[in-house]
Design an enzyme around this catalytic site. Structure first.
Site, short mmCIF file in Angstrom:
data_model
loop_
_atom_site.label_atom_id
_atom_site.label_comp_id
_atom_site.label_asym_id
_atom_site.label_seq_id
_atom_site.Cartn_x
_atom_site.Cartn_y
_atom_site.Cartn_z
CD1 TRP A 199 -2.86 1.52 0.77
CD2 TRP A 199 -1.43 2.61 2.03
NE1 TRP A 199 -3.52 2.74 1.05
CE2 TRP A 199 -2.53 3.31 1.95
CE3 TRP A 199 -0.32 2.80 2.84
CZ2 TRP A 199 -2.46 4.58 2.53
CZ3 TRP A 199 -0.18 4.31 3.32
CH2 TRP A 199 -1.61 4.91 3.09
CG HIS A 200 3.39 2.34 3.27
ND1 HIS A 200 2.78 1.51 4.06
CD2 HIS A 200 3.23 3.39 4.14
CE1 HIS A 200 2.41 1.90 5.40
NE2 HIS A 200 2.85 3.19 5.24
N GLY A 201 3.72 1.90 -1.44
CA GLY A 201 4.49 2.16 -2.72
C GLY A 201 4.50 1.03 -3.55
CG PHE B 80 3.00 6.53 0.92
CD1 PHE B 80 3.82 6.00 -0.08
CD2 PHE B 80 3.52 6.93 2.12
CE1 PHE B 80 5.44 5.87 0.34
CE2 PHE B 80 4.90 6.99 2.39
CZ PHE B 80 5.84 6.25 1.56
#
Length: 473
Positions: free
Chosen positions: A319-321, A473
């Site tokens: 989800w963060h990248g 993000f």
């Protein structure tokens, strides 16, 4: 547009507040919606249409789920379509390039695709939208039949681009009716100033140090410089993100909204599990309620629970990248949470509390290396330097310069990463010192807030370095 921006502070926010409070209550949501769309369009106008499309998808999905709530098959169908629609939007803009690059590497193909810019805050507003659709399906909330209200929920500018991820069920009533008095507005202003100071005074200063370290080849750093760099980054990301959350919560209060807390001094934790109950609380609880529990949570046996934890934390990293390093970072924490679940916590609880705390900090700061570095090669090389496995000096010129110039910022950052104000208030309460100290506080506290605001503005005027880490993000 960002909160720590002179245009926002001295033009946008005062103008929006003025318009908001001079109109009748029934027009206030519309004013905030226009302001929020303009706020988002300031940096990238074309992506406003993407947000409007996302709003339309979720509005229609919610209406259809509500309309066919007695027909389980159709209800599930419209939920599935709503979730797929949200994930396709997020997947295309955030992960398409990553997917194509990995297909080309794996299959030795040459599929070409132009680089897709990442719309700011897409992960945050997409997750908020999905929580609405899921909660309507679960009948935890009523269907929102006003597209203005749902649009405001998804696009509300205080928490639009970097959270906290606000659940619809926590704000549904406030979309209909909320109040602002002088006390609440003042509380919001104070909270905003605290967040601004965290961001501008502390996070930006730590960012200077961290960037200098991570922009240097890892095998050219000294051991001490590598440690200074990662500690600086750990403090930067904390004050950057918690500062933004403070500003979002403060702004919400100015307009009558009450957002839930997103940070609770995570660096005082004594285990990885506790750390993630204190860090980015809105994201951790989102994955718990909408991924971990639907996977079965801890209801399907011991080993399935452990697998579910690893799945959730790998997805959290992703989800963060769109990067293997982010996935590894998520899996890394998932492994330690599993280890704590199977017995490490019992062992830690027998140790001296400072040792428990040191364990947590050690694990977290090692993890930040993968989070900050662009690739595995640099990550592992940086770790080798930290642990004397590269042929580098213990101390170098970088260490001496930043130790001399930034020691006070590090000291202040370490102190205020702990709940010192809460501890002082507890001491005052226990010793019944409120009445004695109140006259002093009533005079000094306003000056403290004024000083923080003035210092923050002066730093903004004189500096061009002002990134928000979580915007990407």
């Amino acid at each position: 547009m960002v909160f720590s921006n002179l245009v926002f502070l001295f033009i946008f926010l005062p103008f929006v507040l003025f318009c908001y409070f001079i109109v009748k209550n029934e027009w206030r949501n519309f004013i905030l919606l226009l302001a929020s769309l303009f706020f988002y369009a300031w940096g990238e106008p074309k992506y406003v249409f993407l947000m409007l499309f996302s709003i339309l998808i979720n509005f229609i999905a919610g209406l259809l789920i509500g309309k066919y709530k007695r027909n389980i098959s159709l209800k599930k169908l419209f939920l599935t379509l709503g979730i797929i629609g949200n994930l396709l939007i997020l997947g295309f803009f955030k992960y398409a390039n990553f997917l194509i690059n990995n297909i080309n590497s794996l299959l030795n193909t040459s599929i070409e695709m132009e680089s897709i810019p990442l719309p700011i805050g897409i992960s945050f507003f997409t997750f908020q939208a999905m929580s609405y659709v899921i909660d309507v399906y679960r009948e935890d909330v009523k269907v929102q039949r006003s597209i203005i209200s749902l649009s405001l929920y998804i696009s509300l500018f205080p928490q639009l681009v970097a959270g906290p991820i606000v659940r619809y069920n926590s704000i549904a009533g406030q979309l209909k009716k909320r109040f602002v008095n002088l006390e609440k507005f003042t509380e919001g202003v104070k909270r905003f100033i605290i967040g601004l100071a965290k961001k501008v005074i502390l996070a930006n200063s730590f960012g200077d140090v961290a960037d200098a370290a991570f922009n240097t080849p890892a095998d050219s750093l000294s051991v001490s410089a590598a440690w200074i760099g990662i500690v600086a980054y750990g403090l930067q990301i904390y004050f950057d993100f918690s500062g933004y959350s403070d500003m979002a919560i403060g702004l919400g209060k100015m307009f009558g909204f009450d957002f839930l807390e997103n940070f609770n001094y995570p660096y005082i934790a004594k285990s990885v599990s506790e750390f993630w109950r204190r860090w980015h609380i809105s994201l951790s609880s989102w994955f718990r309620d909408y991924v971990y529990i639907p996977l079965g949570g801890n209801r399907k046996g011991y080993y399935r629970t452990l697998i579910n934890l690893l799945i959730v934390w790998t997805i959290t990293g992703f989800w963060h990248g769109a990067s293997w390093t982010f996935m590894a970072w998520g899996l890394y924490f998932g492994i330690f949470i599993v280890l704590e679940r199977i017995g490490l916590t019992r062992l830690l609880n027998k140790l001296w509390k400072p040792i428990q705390h040191f364990y947590l900090l050690f694990i977290v700061f090692i993890g930040w290396v993968f989070f900050r570095a662009d690739n595995f090669s640099y990550s592992f090389n940086y770790l080798k330097t930290m642990f004397l496995l590269n042929d580098t000096n213990l101390v170098d010129e970088y260490t001496l310069i930043y130790s001399h110039d930034y020691w006070l910022i590090f000291l202040i950052g370490i102190i205020f990463a702990m709940p010192v104000v809460r501890w002082l208030n507890a001491i005052i309460a226990v010793n019944n010192l409120e009445k004695r100290l109140m006259p002093i506080f009533s005079v000094t506290v306003p000056f403290v807030y004024m000083a923080l605001m003035v210092i923050s503005v002066l730093l903004l005027v004189n500096s061009t370095y002002n990134p928000f880490i979580y915007f990407r993000f």
